[in-house]
Design a protein around this motif. Structure first.
Motif, PDB file in Angstrom:
ATOM      1  N   LEU A  96       0.847  -1.184   0.000  1.00  0.00           N
ATOM      2  CA  LEU A  96       0.000   0.000   0.000  1.00  0.00           C
ATOM      3  C   LEU A  96       0.886   1.239   0.000  1.00  0.00           C
ATOM      4  CD1 LEU A  96      -2.419  -1.170   2.843  1.00  0.00           C
ATOM      5  CD2 LEU A  96      -2.534  -1.730   0.397  1.00  0.00           C
ATOM      6  N   VAL A  97       0.684   2.108  -0.958  1.00  0.00           N
ATOM      7  CA  VAL A  97       1.493   3.324  -1.069  1.00  0.00           C
ATOM      8  C   VAL A  97       0.545   4.515  -1.047  1.00  0.00           C
ATOM      9  CG1 VAL A  97       3.190   4.573  -2.450  1.00  0.00           C
ATOM     10  CG2 VAL A  97       3.178   2.059  -2.464  1.00  0.00           C
ATOM     11  N   LEU A  98       0.773   5.407  -0.084  1.00  0.00           N
ATOM     12  CA  LEU A  98      -0.084   6.585   0.092  1.00  0.00           C
ATOM     13  C   LEU A  98       0.777   7.847   0.120  1.00  0.00           C
ATOM     14  CD1 LEU A  98      -1.295   4.118   2.137  1.00  0.00           C
ATOM     15  CD2 LEU A  98      -3.175   5.737   1.992  1.00  0.00           C
ATOM     16  N   PRO A  99       1.154   8.377  -1.047  1.00  0.00           N
ATOM     17  CA  PRO A  99       1.977   9.590  -1.065  1.00  0.00           C
ATOM     18  C   PRO A  99       1.249  10.811  -0.514  1.00  0.00           C
ATOM     19  CG  PRO A  99       1.607   8.756  -3.301  1.00  0.00           C
ATOM     20  CD  PRO A  99       0.909   7.840  -2.363  1.00  0.00           C
ATOM     21  N   ASP A 100      -0.065  10.833  -0.651  1.00  0.00           N
ATOM     22  CA  ASP A 100      -0.868  11.943  -0.138  1.00  0.00           C
ATOM     23  C   ASP A 100      -0.973  11.836   1.388  1.00  0.00           C
ATOM     24  OD1 ASP A 100      -2.718  14.160  -1.242  1.00  0.00           O
ATOM     25  OD2 ASP A 100      -3.943  13.169   0.287  1.00  0.00           O
ATOM     26  N   ALA A 101      -1.015  12.942   2.081  1.00  0.00           N
ATOM     27  CA  ALA A 101      -0.998  12.941   3.551  1.00  0.00           C
ATOM     28  C   ALA A 101      -2.304  12.464   4.190  1.00  0.00           C
ATOM     29  CB  ALA A 101      -0.673  14.339   4.066  1.00  0.00           C
ATOM     30  N   ALA A 102      -3.407  12.568   3.478  1.00  0.00           N
ATOM     31  CA  ALA A 102      -4.706  12.194   4.050  1.00  0.00           C
ATOM     32  C   ALA A 102      -4.917  10.681   3.996  1.00  0.00           C
ATOM     33  CB  ALA A 102      -5.817  12.903   3.297  1.00  0.00           C
ATOM     34  N   GLN A 115       2.610   7.267   3.802  1.00  0.00           N
ATOM     35  CA  GLN A 115       3.426   6.112   4.178  1.00  0.00           C
ATOM     36  C   GLN A 115       3.318   4.988   3.153  1.00  0.00           C
ATOM     37  OE1 GLN A 115       2.131   3.918   7.629  1.00  0.00           O
ATOM     38  NE2 GLN A 115      -0.029   4.275   7.207  1.00  0.00           N
ATOM     39  N   ILE A 116       4.210   4.024   3.302  1.00  0.00           N
ATOM     40  CA  ILE A 116       4.165   2.762   2.571  1.00  0.00           C
ATOM     41  C   ILE A 116       3.973   1.670   3.611  1.00  0.00           C
ATOM     42  CG2 ILE A 116       5.440   1.122   1.140  1.00  0.00           C
ATOM     43  CD1 ILE A 116       7.042   3.521   0.070  1.00  0.00           C
ATOM     44  N   VAL A 117       3.028   0.761   3.347  1.00  0.00           N
ATOM     45  CA  VAL A 117       2.762  -0.358   4.241  1.00  0.00           C
ATOM     46  C   VAL A 117       2.877  -1.642   3.429  1.00  0.00           C
ATOM     47  CG1 VAL A 117       1.112  -1.451   5.799  1.00  0.00           C
ATOM     48  CG2 VAL A 117       1.147   1.044   5.581  1.00  0.00           C
ATOM     49  N   VAL A 118       3.710  -2.569   3.901  1.00  0.00           N
ATOM     50  CA  VAL A 118       3.855  -3.869   3.244  1.00  0.00           C
ATOM     51  C   VAL A 118       3.516  -4.951   4.260  1.00  0.00           C
ATOM     52  CG1 VAL A 118       5.419  -5.476   2.078  1.00  0.00           C
ATOM     53  CG2 VAL A 118       5.663  -3.001   1.712  1.00  0.00           C
ATOM     54  N   THR A 119       2.558  -5.800   3.906  1.00  0.00           N
ATOM     55  CA  THR A 119       2.167  -6.917   4.757  1.00  0.00           C
ATOM     56  C   THR A 119       2.424  -8.203   4.003  1.00  0.00           C
ATOM     57  OG1 THR A 119       0.447  -5.590   5.797  1.00  0.00           O
ATOM     58  CG2 THR A 119       0.270  -7.973   6.050  1.00  0.00           C
ATOM     59  N   PHE A 120       3.120  -9.138   4.652  1.00  0.00           N
ATOM     60  CA  PHE A 120       3.408 -10.451   4.052  1.00  0.00           C
ATOM     61  C   PHE A 120       2.761 -11.526   4.901  1.00  0.00           C
ATOM     62  CE2 PHE A 120       6.110 -14.299   3.980  1.00  0.00           C
ATOM     63  CZ  PHE A 120       5.863 -14.676   2.663  1.00  0.00           C
ATOM     64  N   THR A 121       2.024 -12.414   4.255  1.00  0.00           N
ATOM     65  CA  THR A 121       1.421 -13.557   4.927  1.00  0.00           C
ATOM     66  C   THR A 121       1.956 -14.817   4.263  1.00  0.00           C
ATOM     67  OG1 THR A 121      -0.577 -12.264   5.345  1.00  0.00           O
ATOM     68  CG2 THR A 121      -0.742 -14.657   5.616  1.00  0.00           C
ATOM     69  N   ASP A 122       2.646 -15.661   5.040  1.00  0.00           N
ATOM     70  CA  ASP A 122       3.195 -16.887   4.455  1.00  0.00           C
ATOM     71  C   ASP A 122       2.123 -17.965   4.356  1.00  0.00           C
ATOM     72  OD1 ASP A 122       2.983 -18.123   6.972  1.00  0.00           O
ATOM     73  OD2 ASP A 122       5.097 -17.841   7.440  1.00  0.00           O
ATOM     74  N   SER A 123       2.485 -19.106   3.776  1.00  0.00           N
ATOM     75  CA  SER A 123       1.512 -20.173   3.530  1.00  0.00           C
ATOM     76  C   SER A 123       0.959 -20.777   4.823  1.00  0.00           C
ATOM     77  CB  SER A 123       2.135 -21.268   2.668  1.00  0.00           C
ATOM     78  OG  SER A 123       3.300 -21.774   3.296  1.00  0.00           O
ATOM     79  N   ALA A 124       1.653 -20.582   5.952  1.00  0.00           N
ATOM     80  CA  ALA A 124       1.173 -21.082   7.241  1.00  0.00           C
ATOM     81  C   ALA A 124       0.238 -20.083   7.933  1.00  0.00           C
ATOM     82  CB  ALA A 124       2.352 -21.401   8.153  1.00  0.00           C
ATOM     83  N   GLY A 125       0.082 -18.891   7.341  1.00  0.00           N
ATOM     84  CA  GLY A 125      -0.808 -17.876   7.915  1.00  0.00           C
ATOM     85  C   GLY A 125      -0.125 -16.877   8.820  1.00  0.00           C
ATOM     86  N   SER A 126       1.196 -16.973   8.973  1.00  0.00           N
ATOM     87  CA  SER A 126       1.950 -16.024   9.787  1.00  0.00           C
ATOM     88  C   SER A 126       2.082 -14.701   9.021  1.00  0.00           C
ATOM     89  CB  SER A 126       3.331 -16.594  10.099  1.00  0.00           C
ATOM     90  OG  SER A 126       4.094 -15.674  10.830  1.00  0.00           O
TER      91      SER A 126
END
Length: 135
Positions: A96-102, A115-126
């Motif tokens: 998720l990339v949100l260059p705008d402040a709102a 901000q930039i948000v990166v979420t990783f979910t592995d095959s085990a659900g972690s």
């Protein structure tokens, strides 16, 4: 080394993609005389934002989905907020990339702007999430 990569690019009208092999000329380049892969993307538009994902090591099974980005139930352009869901053999990434402040809603999730948000979910659900501010 036999590895492959895929490049995913969000489509838009009047977009051209040119690919090929070429040589980089420069004293600091260590690839001479081997050619290197090159991709040029151009778009005829008054203003635009390119959304792309490079998937190193992809065996052709990865998928990329553009997540809807809205603010007050109205779609926003990628220059304001953009989200990608990338499914690979290793797991699933949400970028998720949100260059705008709102804040914006991306893929049904309210996310603070700037901000930039990166979420990783592995095959085990972690799940593992990393955030970094855009300054």
């Amino acid at each position: 080394d036999g590895s492959t990569s895929s490049l995913w690019l969000a489509g838009a009208p009047d977009t051209s993609v040119i690919s090929g092999l070429g040589h980089i000329v420069g004293a600091d380049q260590d690839n001479a005389p081997d050619p290197v892969s090159a991709v040029i993307v151009r778009r005829e538009a008054e203003a635009t934002a390119f959304v792309a994902a490079l998937l190193p090591g992809d065996d052709g099974t990865a998928s990329v989905t553009l997540l809807p980005a809205t603010r007050a139930d109205t779609a926003v352009p990628a220059s304001v907020a953009v989200g990608l869901k990338i499914v690979t053999t290793r797991g699933t990434y949400e970028v998720l990339v949100l260059p705008d402040a709102a804040p914006s809603d991306i893929g049904g999730r309210e996310v603070a702007g700037g901000q930039i948000v990166v979420t990783f979910t592995d095959s085990a659900g972690s799940t593992q999430t990393e955030q970094t501010p855009l300054t």
